[in-house]
Design a protein around this motif. Structure first.
Motif, PDB file in Angstrom:
ATOM      1  N   CYS A   1      -4.205  -8.129  -3.052  1.00 21.36           N
ATOM      2  CA  CYS A   1      -3.873  -8.371  -1.644  1.00 21.36           C
ATOM      3  C   CYS A   1      -5.102  -8.742  -0.824  1.00 21.36           C
ATOM      4  O   CYS A   1      -4.985  -9.416   0.208  1.00 21.36           O
ATOM      5  CB  CYS A   1      -3.192  -7.142  -1.039  1.00 21.36           C
ATOM      6  SG  CYS A   1      -1.475  -6.928  -1.575  1.00 21.36           S
ATOM      7  N   MET A   2      -6.280  -8.324  -1.269  1.00 22.06           N
ATOM      8  CA  MET A   2      -7.495  -8.641  -0.533  1.00 22.06           C
ATOM      9  C   MET A   2      -7.920 -10.089  -0.735  1.00 22.06           C
ATOM     10  O   MET A   2      -8.908 -10.555  -0.149  1.00 22.06           O
ATOM     11  CB  MET A   2      -8.639  -7.698  -0.940  1.00 22.06           C
ATOM     12  CG  MET A   2      -8.386  -6.237  -0.571  1.00 22.06           C
ATOM     13  SD  MET A   2      -8.125  -5.934   1.203  1.00 22.06           S
ATOM     14  CE  MET A   2      -6.318  -5.802   1.289  1.00 22.06           C
ATOM     15  N   CYS A   3      -7.174 -10.849  -1.536  1.00 21.50           N
ATOM     16  CA  CYS A   3      -7.416 -12.290  -1.671  1.00 21.50           C
ATOM     17  C   CYS A   3      -6.774 -13.066  -0.518  1.00 21.50           C
ATOM     18  O   CYS A   3      -6.963 -14.280  -0.409  1.00 21.50           O
ATOM     19  CB  CYS A   3      -6.862 -12.800  -3.003  1.00 21.50           C
ATOM     20  SG  CYS A   3      -7.647 -12.063  -4.454  1.00 21.50           S
ATOM     21  N   HIS A   4      -6.019 -12.356   0.337  1.00 24.07           N
ATOM     22  CA  HIS A   4      -5.355 -12.983   1.471  1.00 24.07           C
ATOM     23  C   HIS A   4      -6.032 -12.535   2.756  1.00 24.07           C
ATOM     24  O   HIS A   4      -6.066 -11.336   3.072  1.00 24.07           O
ATOM     25  CB  HIS A   4      -3.871 -12.602   1.508  1.00 24.07           C
ATOM     26  CG  HIS A   4      -3.135 -12.946   0.246  1.00 24.07           C
ATOM     27  ND1 HIS A   4      -2.841 -14.255  -0.104  1.00 24.07           N
ATOM     28  CD2 HIS A   4      -2.654 -12.168  -0.751  1.00 24.07           C
ATOM     29  CE1 HIS A   4      -2.206 -14.263  -1.256  1.00 24.07           C
ATOM     30  NE2 HIS A   4      -2.078 -13.011  -1.672  1.00 24.07           N
TER      31      HIS A   4
ATOM     32  N   GLN B   1      -5.347   8.253  -0.907  1.00 16.25           N
ATOM     33  CA  GLN B   1      -4.178   7.975  -1.729  1.00 16.25           C
ATOM     34  C   GLN B   1      -4.506   6.945  -2.809  1.00 16.25           C
ATOM     35  O   GLN B   1      -5.231   5.976  -2.574  1.00 16.25           O
ATOM     36  CB  GLN B   1      -3.036   7.446  -0.861  1.00 16.25           C
ATOM     37  CG  GLN B   1      -2.369   8.487   0.020  1.00 16.25           C
ATOM     38  CD  GLN B   1      -1.419   9.395  -0.749  1.00 16.25           C
ATOM     39  OE1 GLN B   1      -0.797   8.991  -1.734  1.00 16.25           O
ATOM     40  NE2 GLN B   1      -1.309  10.636  -0.281  1.00 16.25           N
ATOM     41  N   ASP B   2      -3.938   7.160  -4.004  1.00 15.86           N
ATOM     42  CA  ASP B   2      -4.068   6.179  -5.091  1.00 15.86           C
ATOM     43  C   ASP B   2      -3.704   4.775  -4.599  1.00 15.86           C
ATOM     44  O   ASP B   2      -4.411   3.801  -4.869  1.00 15.86           O
ATOM     45  CB  ASP B   2      -3.099   6.526  -6.238  1.00 15.86           C
ATOM     46  CG  ASP B   2      -3.537   7.712  -7.070  1.00 15.86           C
ATOM     47  OD1 ASP B   2      -4.748   7.933  -7.197  1.00 15.86           O
ATOM     48  OD2 ASP B   2      -2.650   8.414  -7.599  1.00 15.86           O
ATOM     49  N   THR B   3      -2.584   4.687  -3.897  1.00 15.82           N
ATOM     50  CA  THR B   3      -2.062   3.385  -3.465  1.00 15.82           C
ATOM     51  C   THR B   3      -3.047   2.670  -2.552  1.00 15.82           C
ATOM     52  O   THR B   3      -3.209   1.443  -2.648  1.00 15.82           O
ATOM     53  CB  THR B   3      -0.723   3.567  -2.733  1.00 15.82           C
ATOM     54  OG1 THR B   3       0.186   4.253  -3.591  1.00 15.82           O
ATOM     55  CG2 THR B   3      -0.131   2.218  -2.338  1.00 15.82           C
ATOM     56  N   GLU B   4      -3.705   3.412  -1.650  1.00 15.12           N
ATOM     57  CA  GLU B   4      -4.622   2.773  -0.709  1.00 15.12           C
ATOM     58  C   GLU B   4      -5.842   2.208  -1.420  1.00 15.12           C
ATOM     59  O   GLU B   4      -6.294   1.099  -1.113  1.00 15.12           O
ATOM     60  CB  GLU B   4      -5.049   3.762   0.378  1.00 15.12           C
ATOM     61  CG  GLU B   4      -5.911   3.152   1.469  1.00 15.12           C
ATOM     62  CD  GLU B   4      -5.169   2.162   2.365  1.00 15.12           C
ATOM     63  OE1 GLU B   4      -5.799   1.611   3.278  1.00 15.12           O
ATOM     64  OE2 GLU B   4      -3.947   1.936   2.160  1.00 15.12           O
TER      65      GLU B   4
ATOM     66  N   SER C   1      -0.829   0.355   6.591  1.00 20.50           N
ATOM     67  CA  SER C   1      -1.591   0.002   5.392  1.00 20.50           C
ATOM     68  C   SER C   1      -0.804   0.560   4.212  1.00 20.50           C
ATOM     69  O   SER C   1      -0.097   1.571   4.349  1.00 20.50           O
ATOM     70  CB  SER C   1      -3.004   0.592   5.439  1.00 20.50           C
ATOM     71  OG  SER C   1      -3.807   0.057   4.400  1.00 20.50           O
ATOM     72  N   LYS C   2      -0.905  -0.067   3.066  1.00 18.53           N
ATOM     73  CA  LYS C   2       0.019   0.248   1.978  1.00 18.53           C
ATOM     74  C   LYS C   2      -0.057   1.711   1.537  1.00 18.53           C
ATOM     75  O   LYS C   2       0.941   2.313   1.157  1.00 18.53           O
ATOM     76  CB  LYS C   2      -0.242  -0.683   0.790  1.00 18.53           C
ATOM     77  CG  LYS C   2       0.839  -0.616  -0.276  1.00 18.53           C
ATOM     78  CD  LYS C   2       0.621  -1.660  -1.355  1.00 18.53           C
ATOM     79  CE  LYS C   2       1.764  -1.622  -2.373  1.00 18.53           C
ATOM     80  NZ  LYS C   2       1.578  -2.635  -3.456  1.00 18.53           N
ATOM     81  N   GLY C   3      -1.267   2.289   1.569  1.00 23.50           N
ATOM     82  CA  GLY C   3      -1.420   3.671   1.112  1.00 23.50           C
ATOM     83  C   GLY C   3      -1.797   4.643   2.215  1.00 23.50           C
ATOM     84  O   GLY C   3      -2.424   5.668   1.952  1.00 23.50           O
TER      85      GLY C   3
ATOM     86  N   PRO D   1      -8.261  -6.281   8.393  1.00 27.88           N
ATOM     87  CA  PRO D   1      -8.598  -4.966   8.949  1.00 27.88           C
ATOM     88  C   PRO D   1      -9.511  -4.121   8.061  1.00 27.88           C
ATOM     89  O   PRO D   1      -9.814  -2.977   8.411  1.00 27.88           O
ATOM     90  CB  PRO D   1      -7.230  -4.291   9.120  1.00 27.88           C
ATOM     91  CG  PRO D   1      -6.308  -5.003   8.224  1.00 27.88           C
ATOM     92  CD  PRO D   1      -6.869  -6.353   7.949  1.00 27.88           C
ATOM     93  N   PHE D   2      -9.972  -4.670   6.956  1.00 27.95           N
ATOM     94  CA  PHE D   2     -10.867  -3.933   6.065  1.00 27.95           C
ATOM     95  C   PHE D   2     -12.295  -4.456   6.178  1.00 27.95           C
ATOM     96  O   PHE D   2     -12.515  -5.636   6.452  1.00 27.95           O
ATOM     97  CB  PHE D   2     -10.412  -4.068   4.606  1.00 27.95           C
ATOM     98  CG  PHE D   2      -9.091  -3.425   4.313  1.00 27.95           C
ATOM     99  CD1 PHE D   2      -9.018  -2.100   3.922  1.00 27.95           C
ATOM    100  CD2 PHE D   2      -7.908  -4.145   4.430  1.00 27.95           C
ATOM    101  CE1 PHE D   2      -7.804  -1.496   3.650  1.00 27.95           C
ATOM    102  CE2 PHE D   2      -6.685  -3.560   4.173  1.00 27.95           C
ATOM    103  CZ  PHE D   2      -6.628  -2.233   3.774  1.00 27.95           C
ATOM    104  N   SER D   3     -13.259  -3.580   5.956  1.00 29.03           N
ATOM    105  CA  SER D   3     -14.663  -3.959   5.881  1.00 29.03           C
ATOM    106  C   SER D   3     -15.096  -3.895   4.425  1.00 29.03           C
ATOM    107  O   SER D   3     -14.923  -2.866   3.752  1.00 29.03           O
ATOM    108  CB  SER D   3     -15.521  -3.009   6.718  1.00 29.03           C
ATOM    109  OG  SER D   3     -16.878  -3.077   6.331  1.00 29.03           O
TER     110      SER D   3
END
Length: 265
Positions: free
Chosen positions: A124-127, A113-116, A173-175, A133-135
């Motif tokens: 958001c990855m600055c938090h 998905q575009d959103t993901e 997850s957002k997307g 949960p991401f690598s």
């Protein structure tokens, strides 16, 4: 013969013991040990073989203190699927336990998905709480696939092939997207992490890792609307899937389950 009827399989590759309370926002009064299972899914039919999510490898398992039972590639080969012959991978979302093994499918096109993609490469990855949960390596690998022209982006609901559609759910997850598959027993929905456990959708509860509690809860309604029945919705981490569905063939019990036949309910 119809060209939109498919077989669907769940391949269990890992498990993890944890306290029951860890599976729910606000915890659980039953303070006991339980477990979650980790799956990838395989869709086979007249338009080829589609793999839904790619799991994680031994290095990620060690880093996150998880136990691999059977490497993902072994489970696929048990179904007669050679990873380098897979043409399409559907990425439900980019969390570490769904988007690893990024070199296992060298010839596949990825569907996301575009959103993901915007979410896992954006602000958001600055938090740390949202990034946990991401690598980083998995995200980098997907970006590389984008620049190698190997990614198809989807914006909401879309058709991947006749009888196979993706549907944006969000929430966990957002997307995040689920996958709806037309089978001999009706429409089976591979929910992935739109619903971790049967108890989440049955009791209106939410897994603690989530971008939006509201989207998660609304997503349950969409899952049930897309599936032919509650028993056609397959959660993403429930060990019960291994008990409810028959083995794909003798010798694969508790490892590779067939989802396009009725569960034992």
């Amino acid at each position: 013969m119809s060209d939109d009827i498919h077989e669907v399989y769940a391949v269990c590759y890992a498990s993890h013991g944890r306290k029951r309370a860890e599976n729910y926002i606000f915890g659980d009064p039953h303070d006991e040990m339980t477990s979650i299972s980790y799956y990838v899914w395989v869709i086979k039919g007249p338009h080829g073989t589609f793999v839904c999510d790619t799991g994680f490898d031994e290095a990620a398992a060690k880093e996150r203190a998880r136990k691999i039972i059977h490497p993902v590639g072994e489970g696929l080969k048990a179904l007669g699927v050679e990873p380098d012959k897979v043409d399409h991978v559907i990425a439900t979302h980019m969390h570490w336990d769904h988007a690893g093994n990024y070199d296992l499918f060298p010839n596949a096109r990825y569907h996301v998905q575009d959103t993901e993609m915007a979410y896992c490469t954006g602000r958001c990855m600055c938090h740390q709480t949202l990034r946990m949960p991401f690598s980083e390596a998995d995200v980098h690998a997907m970006v590389k696939k984008v620049f190698n022209y190997r990614v198809d982006f989807h914006d909401g609901d879309d058709e991947i092939a006749p009888g196979i559609t993706v549907h944006k759910i969000g929430g966990h997850s957002k997307g995040l997207q689920c996958v709806r598959v037309k089978t001999q027993r009706g429409y089976v929905v591979v929910s992935s992490d739109a619903c971790h456990l049967y108890s989440h959708i049955d009791e209106g509860r939410v897994f603690p890792i989530t971008y939006s509690v509201g989207d998660t809860l609304e997503g349950y309604k969409k899952l049930l609307k897309l599936a032919s029945s509650r028993h056609h919705m397959v959660p993403g981490h429930d060990p019960e899937v291994r008990k409810l569905y028959p083995a794909a063939k003798p010798g694969l019990e508790d490892w590779v389950m067939r989802l396009d036949v009725a569960p034992r309910v």
